[in-house]
Design a protein around this motif. Structure first.
Motif, mmCIF file in Angstrom:
data_model
loop_
_atom_site.group_PDB
_atom_site.id
_atom_site.type_symbol
_atom_site.label_atom_id
_atom_site.label_comp_id
_atom_site.label_asym_id
_atom_site.label_seq_id
_atom_site.Cartn_x
_atom_site.Cartn_y
_atom_site.Cartn_z
ATOM 1 N N PHE A 44 0.821 -1.206 0.000
ATOM 2 C CA PHE A 44 0.000 0.000 0.000
ATOM 3 C C PHE A 44 0.859 1.263 0.000
ATOM 4 C CE2 PHE A 44 -3.860 -2.424 1.437
ATOM 5 C CZ PHE A 44 -4.720 -1.935 0.467
ATOM 6 N N SER A 45 2.057 1.193 0.599
ATOM 7 C CA SER A 45 2.941 2.366 0.592
ATOM 8 C C SER A 45 3.404 2.681 -0.826
ATOM 9 C CB SER A 45 4.156 2.141 1.500
ATOM 10 O OG SER A 45 5.076 1.228 0.926
ATOM 11 N N LEU A 46 3.545 1.664 -1.652
ATOM 12 C CA LEU A 46 3.914 1.882 -3.051
ATOM 13 C C LEU A 46 2.802 2.616 -3.794
ATOM 14 C CD1 LEU A 46 5.540 -1.570 -3.929
ATOM 15 C CD2 LEU A 46 6.716 0.613 -3.591
ATOM 16 N N LEU A 47 1.565 2.354 -3.392
ATOM 17 C CA LEU A 47 0.428 3.032 -4.012
ATOM 18 C C LEU A 47 0.435 4.519 -3.657
ATOM 19 C CD1 LEU A 47 -2.137 2.605 -5.700
ATOM 20 C CD2 LEU A 47 -3.372 2.126 -3.589
ATOM 21 N N THR A 48 0.677 4.843 -2.396
ATOM 22 C CA THR A 48 0.727 6.252 -2.002
ATOM 23 C C THR A 48 1.946 6.952 -2.602
ATOM 24 O OG1 THR A 48 1.831 5.621 0.072
ATOM 25 C CG2 THR A 48 -0.547 5.887 0.132
#
Length: 263
Positions: free
Chosen positions: A120-124
């Motif tokens: 999810f951090s890659l998405l942000t």
């Protein structure tokens, strides 16, 4: 079906609305998704969310997903150091609980927290770098899901992985990739990208998203079969949980990171 469609419309409006408005509200929304998905993974194994090691996991997941926000507006934080701190706290919990929490427990929690938090951090992070790339990946993911469903229903005969997901077919899987490639080429001609510089790069990233997205969906189905549950949660009526909705994306994003499309 009506409930499923209504949920999809409302969820889509909220998700895309935050995506277009600004990276900050999108990051906050994605952090909420990540925390819920982590909770769902804990619930699958019957781990109490109020336990010390679970709370540490929640803090780690939220902190990791919000890392791009910190890096841009507050202070840069090392993801590796955050990971080491999580591991230390988890091992310490074995001692402080007098072995009530086992190594198996913290291994499951550590892997779940890292997988959910990092993906999810890659998405942000991607949203801070380029809106179009996030939108492109998401559209290809949605198109792949729809293509697999409709092509599979129309001409699907041979089972893709009957031991995991009996409704998926080889024809549906191949058709999904073809549909994804067609849509990707249309998007490439309509909207320029700062990340995808060539037609070959476009085909490569599309194949990764479409093929590995389907693999991620099967992987999550295998996990649910292992724990004998139908859906990871009930927060999205007609769709299941957050982990159900983002299973493919969570699987694809780390692969794109490895090939330097993200990060």
């Amino acid at each position: 079906m009506k409930q499923r469609i209504m949920t999809a419309i409302i969820f889509g409006i909220v998700y895309l609305g935050c995506l277009f408005i600004h990276p900050v509200p999108f990051s906050i929304l994605v952090t909420a998704f990540a925390v819920i998905a982590f909770y769902e993974l804990l619930a699958m194994k019957g781990v109490k969310s109020t336990e010390f090691h679970s709370i540490v996991g929640f803090i780690f997941v939220a902190s990791l997903v919000l890392k791009p926000l910190w890096d841009n507006y507050i202070v840069s934080v090392s993801a590796l150091k955050m990971l080491v701190i999580l591991l230390i706290f988890l091992f310490a919990s074995i001692v402080f609980t007098k072995n009530r929490i086992t190594f198996d427990d913290i291994a499951y929690l550590f892997l779940s927290a890292f997988y959910i938090g990092f993906s999810f951090s890659l998405l942000t992070t991607a949203r801070f770098h380029e809106l179009w790339l996030v939108l492109f990946i998401q559209i290809i993911m949605w198109v792949t899901d729809s293509g697999a469903y409709f092509v599979g229903r129309a001409i699907g005969k041979r089972k893709l992985a009957s031991h995991i997901s009996p409704n998926k077919t080889i024809e549906g899987s191949i058709g999904a990739v073809v549909v994804a490639l067609i849509v990707a080429m249309i998007l490439y001609m309509l909207v320029p990208s700062q990340t995808i510089h060539s037609f070959g790069g476009l085909l490569f990233i599309t194949l990764i998203v479409s093929i590995f997205g389907q693999l991620g969906d099967l992987a999550e189905s295998a996990i649910k079969r292992h724990y004998d549950i139908k859906d990871s949660g009930k927060i999205l009526p007609g769709h299941g949980g957050i982990f159900d909705r983002f299973d493919s994306l969570l699987f694809v994003l780390p692969i794109l990171y490895v090939f330097h499309f993200l990060g």
